[in-house]
Design an enzyme around this catalytic site. Structure first.
Site, PDB file in Angstrom:
ATOM      1  N   TRP A 136       0.799  -1.226   0.000  1.00  0.00           N
ATOM      2  CA  TRP A 136       0.000   0.000   0.000  1.00  0.00           C
ATOM      3  C   TRP A 136       0.828   1.271   0.000  1.00  0.00           C
ATOM      4  O   TRP A 136       0.305   2.355  -0.213  1.00  0.00           O
ATOM      5  CB  TRP A 136      -0.946   0.020   1.205  1.00  0.00           C
ATOM      6  CG  TRP A 136      -0.295  -0.399   2.494  1.00  0.00           C
ATOM      7  CD1 TRP A 136      -0.358  -1.647   3.062  1.00  0.00           C
ATOM      8  CD2 TRP A 136       0.541   0.372   3.353  1.00  0.00           C
ATOM      9  NE1 TRP A 136       0.395  -1.689   4.215  1.00  0.00           N
ATOM     10  CE2 TRP A 136       0.954  -0.461   4.426  1.00  0.00           C
ATOM     11  CE3 TRP A 136       0.997   1.694   3.343  1.00  0.00           C
ATOM     12  CZ2 TRP A 136       1.788  -0.031   5.454  1.00  0.00           C
ATOM     13  CZ3 TRP A 136       1.835   2.132   4.368  1.00  0.00           C
ATOM     14  CH2 TRP A 136       2.216   1.272   5.406  1.00  0.00           C
ATOM     15  N   ASN A 137       2.143   1.172   0.249  1.00  0.00           N
ATOM     16  CA  ASN A 137       2.873   2.419   0.518  1.00  0.00           C
ATOM     17  C   ASN A 137       3.183   3.236  -0.735  1.00  0.00           C
ATOM     18  O   ASN A 137       3.173   4.459  -0.692  1.00  0.00           O
ATOM     19  CB  ASN A 137       4.137   2.134   1.329  1.00  0.00           C
ATOM     20  CG  ASN A 137       5.143   1.291   0.596  1.00  0.00           C
ATOM     21  OD1 ASN A 137       4.772   0.437  -0.205  1.00  0.00           O
ATOM     22  ND2 ASN A 137       6.406   1.506   0.848  1.00  0.00           N
ATOM     23  N   LYS A 160      -2.947  -8.078  -8.024  1.00  0.00           N
ATOM     24  CA  LYS A 160      -3.740  -7.917  -6.799  1.00  0.00           C
ATOM     25  C   LYS A 160      -3.169  -6.744  -6.008  1.00  0.00           C
ATOM     26  O   LYS A 160      -2.083  -6.819  -5.444  1.00  0.00           O
ATOM     27  CB  LYS A 160      -3.703  -9.160  -5.914  1.00  0.00           C
ATOM     28  CG  LYS A 160      -4.767  -9.029  -4.809  1.00  0.00           C
ATOM     29  CD  LYS A 160      -4.581  -9.953  -3.639  1.00  0.00           C
ATOM     30  CE  LYS A 160      -3.755  -9.395  -2.532  1.00  0.00           C
ATOM     31  NZ  LYS A 160      -4.271  -8.169  -1.889  1.00  0.00           N
ATOM     32  N   PRO A 161      -3.925  -5.644  -5.931  1.00  0.00           N
ATOM     33  CA  PRO A 161      -3.476  -4.518  -5.107  1.00  0.00           C
ATOM     34  C   PRO A 161      -3.605  -4.860  -3.626  1.00  0.00           C
ATOM     35  O   PRO A 161      -4.262  -5.832  -3.257  1.00  0.00           O
ATOM     36  CB  PRO A 161      -4.456  -3.388  -5.461  1.00  0.00           C
ATOM     37  CG  PRO A 161      -5.343  -3.901  -6.540  1.00  0.00           C
ATOM     38  CD  PRO A 161      -5.219  -5.385  -6.579  1.00  0.00           C
ATOM     39  N   SER A 211       5.981  -7.410   2.725  1.00  0.00           N
ATOM     40  CA  SER A 211       6.763  -7.724   3.919  1.00  0.00           C
ATOM     41  C   SER A 211       7.519  -9.049   3.773  1.00  0.00           C
ATOM     42  O   SER A 211       7.163  -9.903   2.950  1.00  0.00           O
ATOM     43  CB  SER A 211       5.821  -7.817   5.126  1.00  0.00           C
ATOM     44  OG  SER A 211       4.928  -8.891   4.934  1.00  0.00           O
ATOM     45  N   GLU A 232      10.394  -8.432  -3.493  1.00  0.00           N
ATOM     46  CA  GLU A 232      11.005  -7.181  -3.037  1.00  0.00           C
ATOM     47  C   GLU A 232      10.440  -6.892  -1.652  1.00  0.00           C
ATOM     48  O   GLU A 232       9.244  -6.596  -1.523  1.00  0.00           O
ATOM     49  CB  GLU A 232      10.688  -6.052  -4.008  1.00  0.00           C
ATOM     50  CG  GLU A 232      11.165  -6.406  -5.400  1.00  0.00           C
ATOM     51  CD  GLU A 232      11.259  -5.218  -6.335  1.00  0.00           C
ATOM     52  OE1 GLU A 232      12.196  -5.178  -7.124  1.00  0.00           O
ATOM     53  OE2 GLU A 232      10.390  -4.339  -6.270  1.00  0.00           O
ATOM     54  N   LEU A 233      11.290  -6.998  -0.639  1.00  0.00           N
ATOM     55  CA  LEU A 233      10.775  -7.068   0.734  1.00  0.00           C
ATOM     56  C   LEU A 233      11.237  -5.897   1.597  1.00  0.00           C
ATOM     57  O   LEU A 233      11.724  -4.900   1.085  1.00  0.00           O
ATOM     58  CB  LEU A 233      11.184  -8.426   1.324  1.00  0.00           C
ATOM     59  CG  LEU A 233      10.814  -9.630   0.429  1.00  0.00           C
ATOM     60  CD1 LEU A 233      11.352 -10.930   0.978  1.00  0.00           C
ATOM     61  CD2 LEU A 233       9.305  -9.718   0.215  1.00  0.00           C
ATOM     62  N   CYS A 266      10.213   1.591   1.811  1.00  0.00           N
ATOM     63  CA  CYS A 266      11.065   0.423   2.073  1.00  0.00           C
ATOM     64  C   CYS A 266      12.522   0.826   2.231  1.00  0.00           C
ATOM     65  O   CYS A 266      13.261   0.180   2.959  1.00  0.00           O
ATOM     66  CB  CYS A 266      10.896  -0.616   0.979  1.00  0.00           C
ATOM     67  SG  CYS A 266      11.186   0.045  -0.662  1.00  0.00           S
ATOM     68  N   GLU A 362      11.985  -3.618  11.237  1.00  0.00           N
ATOM     69  CA  GLU A 362      11.522  -2.531  10.369  1.00  0.00           C
ATOM     70  C   GLU A 362      10.480  -1.701  11.144  1.00  0.00           C
ATOM     71  O   GLU A 362       9.577  -2.258  11.763  1.00  0.00           O
ATOM     72  CB  GLU A 362      10.896  -3.107   9.099  1.00  0.00           C
ATOM     73  CG  GLU A 362      10.512  -2.033   8.092  1.00  0.00           C
ATOM     74  CD  GLU A 362       9.982  -2.614   6.774  1.00  0.00           C
ATOM     75  OE1 GLU A 362       9.116  -3.499   6.810  1.00  0.00           O
ATOM     76  OE2 GLU A 362      10.455  -2.163   5.710  1.00  0.00           O
TER      77      GLU A 362
HETATM   78  P1  NAD Z   1       2.201  -7.225   3.253  1.00  0.00           P
HETATM   79  O1  NAD Z   1       3.216  -8.292   3.071  1.00  0.00           O
HETATM   80  O2  NAD Z   1       1.385  -7.230   4.483  1.00  0.00           O
HETATM   81  O3  NAD Z   1       1.149  -7.232   2.041  1.00  0.00           O
HETATM   82  C1  NAD Z   1       1.570  -7.094   0.708  1.00  0.00           C
HETATM   83  C2  NAD Z   1       0.567  -7.777  -0.203  1.00  0.00           C
HETATM   84  O4  NAD Z   1       0.597  -9.188   0.017  1.00  0.00           O
HETATM   85  C3  NAD Z   1      -0.874  -7.350   0.013  1.00  0.00           C
HETATM   86  O5  NAD Z   1      -1.462  -7.193  -1.262  1.00  0.00           O
HETATM   87  C4  NAD Z   1      -1.462  -8.534   0.759  1.00  0.00           C
HETATM   88  O6  NAD Z   1      -2.858  -8.676   0.564  1.00  0.00           O
HETATM   89  C5  NAD Z   1      -0.717  -9.682   0.127  1.00  0.00           C
HETATM   90  N1  NAD Z   1      -0.661 -10.923   0.919  1.00  0.00           N
HETATM   91  C6  NAD Z   1      -0.753 -11.094   2.259  1.00  0.00           C
HETATM   92  N2  NAD Z   1      -0.620 -12.397   2.595  1.00  0.00           N
HETATM   93  C7  NAD Z   1      -0.425 -13.063   1.433  1.00  0.00           C
HETATM   94  C8  NAD Z   1      -0.178 -14.450   1.114  1.00  0.00           C
HETATM   95  N3  NAD Z   1      -0.110 -15.400   2.049  1.00  0.00           N
HETATM   96  N4  NAD Z   1       0.012 -14.783  -0.190  1.00  0.00           N
HETATM   97  C9  NAD Z   1      -0.025 -13.840  -1.156  1.00  0.00           C
HETATM   98  N5  NAD Z   1      -0.260 -12.529  -0.915  1.00  0.00           N
HETATM   99  C10 NAD Z   1      -0.451 -12.146   0.377  1.00  0.00           C
HETATM  100  O7  NAD Z   1       2.982  -5.838   3.081  1.00  0.00           O
HETATM  101  P2  NAD Z   1       2.406  -4.361   3.223  1.00  0.00           P
HETATM  102  O8  NAD Z   1       2.176  -4.071   4.669  1.00  0.00           O
HETATM  103  O9  NAD Z   1       1.304  -4.149   2.254  1.00  0.00           O
HETATM  104  O10 NAD Z   1       3.642  -3.504   2.696  1.00  0.00           O
HETATM  105  C11 NAD Z   1       4.661  -3.014   3.516  1.00  0.00           C
HETATM  106  C12 NAD Z   1       5.923  -3.841   3.334  1.00  0.00           C
HETATM  107  O11 NAD Z   1       6.327  -3.774   1.964  1.00  0.00           O
HETATM  108  C13 NAD Z   1       7.092  -3.283   4.120  1.00  0.00           C
HETATM  109  O12 NAD Z   1       7.786  -4.350   4.724  1.00  0.00           O
HETATM  110  C14 NAD Z   1       7.956  -2.622   3.062  1.00  0.00           C
HETATM  111  O13 NAD Z   1       9.320  -2.516   3.389  1.00  0.00           O
HETATM  112  C15 NAD Z   1       7.727  -3.522   1.889  1.00  0.00           C
HETATM  113  N6  NAD Z   1       8.064  -2.843   0.630  1.00  0.00           N
HETATM  114  C16 NAD Z   1       9.204  -3.250  -0.038  1.00  0.00           C
HETATM  115  C17 NAD Z   1       9.577  -2.594  -1.223  1.00  0.00           C
HETATM  116  C18 NAD Z   1      10.816  -3.003  -1.968  1.00  0.00           C
HETATM  117  O14 NAD Z   1      10.978  -2.553  -3.094  1.00  0.00           O
HETATM  118  N7  NAD Z   1      11.689  -3.816  -1.421  1.00  0.00           N
HETATM  119  C19 NAD Z   1       8.795  -1.547  -1.700  1.00  0.00           C
HETATM  120  C20 NAD Z   1       7.643  -1.158  -1.006  1.00  0.00           C
HETATM  121  C21 NAD Z   1       7.292  -1.834   0.170  1.00  0.00           C
END
Ligand code: NAD
Length: 458
Positions: A136-137, A160-161, A211, A232-233, A266, A362
């Site tokens: 979402w960020n 999937k957003p 994440s 990308e985490l 991130c 984080e």
């Molecule tokens: P999140 O992992 O909670 O969710 C991300 C997506 O994954 C959502 O669309 C969610 O619905 C989906 N999801 C959740 N469980 C799932 C599963 N079991 N299987 C498949 N999809 C699933 O992350 P968030 O809170 O939306 O985003 C924040 C995180 O993203 C932070 O850790 C941040 O550092 C990271 N991030 C990394 C980068 C990068 O380029 N490395 C860029 C932006 C954000």
């Protein structure tokens, strides 16, 4: 596991008010969307590369036109980003489409060699259907990187957003899909359960930004079909500040890059490791800059920091701050949580120690967490003592000594006397648990393809 909800209920983080609900994609519809993407993929892959590029350029043009303001407004409304930053995100995406096109031309090109009377051609072939799952960020920029990588290399994609930004996701899809063969870019909506169903579905690759915990779950599931992955985490980026650095530039970088997007980046500055000789002057200057930052309504043009994107994220940050305080950290600037909405003004915290979760997990919030290091060696050791390895920066006297410190850091991207950058087609990449596979750059695009070698007797 609890049953999947039928609707998402996104909220405006600036006032806590409900936005229009969004229907989640039921399992049978998800299967049909993936199947339609697969049917469209062969037409797309057979289309000459220049035609594929023209379609995507048309999307970039659309992003620069009237639609751009609507998309930026939606980003701001749904995740609280100041409107001016949301506009910058949308503009940045339009330019990035062009740079993806440049790299893709090299990425899809065959490589030919002749050796010992054998002509070997390495062809780079699309994988098929790529599941793109976003956070979402940066709800436009991050999925766009993954979608462009997939499409330019001849794949179909199903997007999937995040459940926090479904309207933004639908708008992005609505701007891009009409330029593509019907069904090539699918859209599914829902929580992580829909994400998990997509990963387990008939896709060939998962391109994910989010994440580490979710990345691990995806990796486990992907093992069943040996599906290709780009993950990308999260990060915990260190910023090392040493004597001889331009302290004003370093303090500005720390204050701005730890609080941009309310710290929900991130590659935000998450840990500052400052040399003991300059720690006091540096920390005081950072605090002074932070006191001048404007926190407020994201729609106000003067706002630099909007609300946090959701209540869950704000609670996580407040918890880390409370535990750091209990363990002896001091606040030069005290962040204040206020409502309605999920506002949290920035904090500047000194006396942070490696044992605090503020230093090791984080944070993803508007916090400047300062640790003092005895010398450069200790700063490097602490910077590397983590599961994360996304970005970093080193601030010191210009020249080879400071660059040599950057070389010692176990991160995918590092800046010297500046933030990291992917200028010149460098990859967007994490080391250790911050990522697996990567995007941007020619080699990043090739992760969305399968090399196939063909040997022909010359
Ligand atoms: P999140 O992992 O909670 O969710 C991300 C997506 O994954 C959502 O669309 C969610 O619905 C989906 N999801 C959740 N469980 C799932 C599963 N079991 N299987 C498949 N999809 C699933 O992350 P968030 O809170 O939306 O985003 C924040 C995180 O993203 C932070 O850790 C941040 O550092 C990271 N991030 C990394 C980068 C990068 O380029 N490395 C860029 C932006 C954000």
């Amino acid at each position: 596991m609890s049953s999947a909800p039928e609707f998402l209920h996104p909220v405006d983080p600036s006032n806590g008010e409900a936005l229009a609900p969004v229907a989640c994609t039921p399992p049978e519809q998800l299967t049909a969307i993936v199947a339609a993407a697969r049917r469209a993929q062969s037409t797309w892959a057979e289309m000459p590369f220049t035609k594929r590029c023209a379609r995507l350029r048309a999307f970039a043009t659309a992003l620069r036109g009237e639609a751009s303001e609507g998309l930026a407004q939606q980003v701001s409304r749904e995740m609280g980003k100041p409107l001016r930053d949301a506009r910058a995100e949308v503009r940045g995406v339009a330019s990035r489409v062009e740079s993806f096109i440049e790299r893709a031309e090299l990425a899809v090109a065959d490589e030919v060699g002749v050796e010992g009377g054998i002509k070997v051609t390495v062809r780079w072939r699309p994988l098929g259907v790529v599941a793109v799952i976003g956070p979402w960020n940066y709800p436009v920029a991050t999925p766009n990187n993954l979608i462009m990588s997939a499409l330019l290399t001849g794949n179909a994609a199903v997007f999937k957003p995040s459940e926090f930004t479904p309207h933004t996701g639908a708008l992005l899809h609505g701007l891009l899909a009409p330029h593509l063969p019907a069904g090539l870019l699918g859209l599914v909506q829902g929580t992580g359960q829909v994400g998990a169903a997509l990963v387990a579905g008939a896709v060939d690759m998962i391109a994910f930004t989010g994440s580490i915990t979710t990345g691990q779950a995806i990796m486990r599931e992907a093992a069943n079909g040996m599906k290709r992955l780009v993950l990308e985490l999260g990060g915990k980026d260190p910023m090392i500040v040493l004597p001889g650095a331009d302290l004003e530039a370093a303090a500005q970088h720390a204050a701005i890059e730890a609080t941009r997007n309310a710290g929900q980046v991130c590659v935000a500055v998450e840990r500052i490791l400052v040399h003991q000789d300059i720690a006091e002057a540096f920390s005081q200057r950072v605090a002074e800059i932070v006191r001048g930052l404007r926190v407020g309504d994201p729609r106000d043009e003067a706002t630099q920091i909007g609300p946090m994107a959701n209540a869950r994220q704000r609670e996580l940050v407040l918890g880390q701050l409370a535990r750091a305080r209990a363990a002896g950290a001091r606040f030069l600037v005290e962040g204040e949580a206020r409502g309605p909405g999920f506002y949290l003004s920035p904090s500047v915290v000194v006396g942070v120690t490696p044992a605090m979760d503020l230093a090791s997990q984080e944070t993803f919030g508007p916090v400047i967490a300062i640790q003092v290091a005895r010398d450069a060696e200790e700063a490097v050791a602490r910077a590397n003592d983590t599961i994360y390895g996304l970005g970093a920066s080193v601030w010191g006297p210009p020249g080879p000594e400071t660059e040599a410190i950057a070389d010692q850091l176990q991160v995918g991207m590092v800046g010297v006397n500046r933030g990291l950058s992917t200028a010149g087609g460098a990859p967007w990449v994490g080391w250790k648990m911050s990522g697996f596979g990567y995007t941007r750059s020619v080699t990043g695009m090739r992760q969305f393809m399968q090399p196939q070698s063909r040997a022909v007797r010359a």
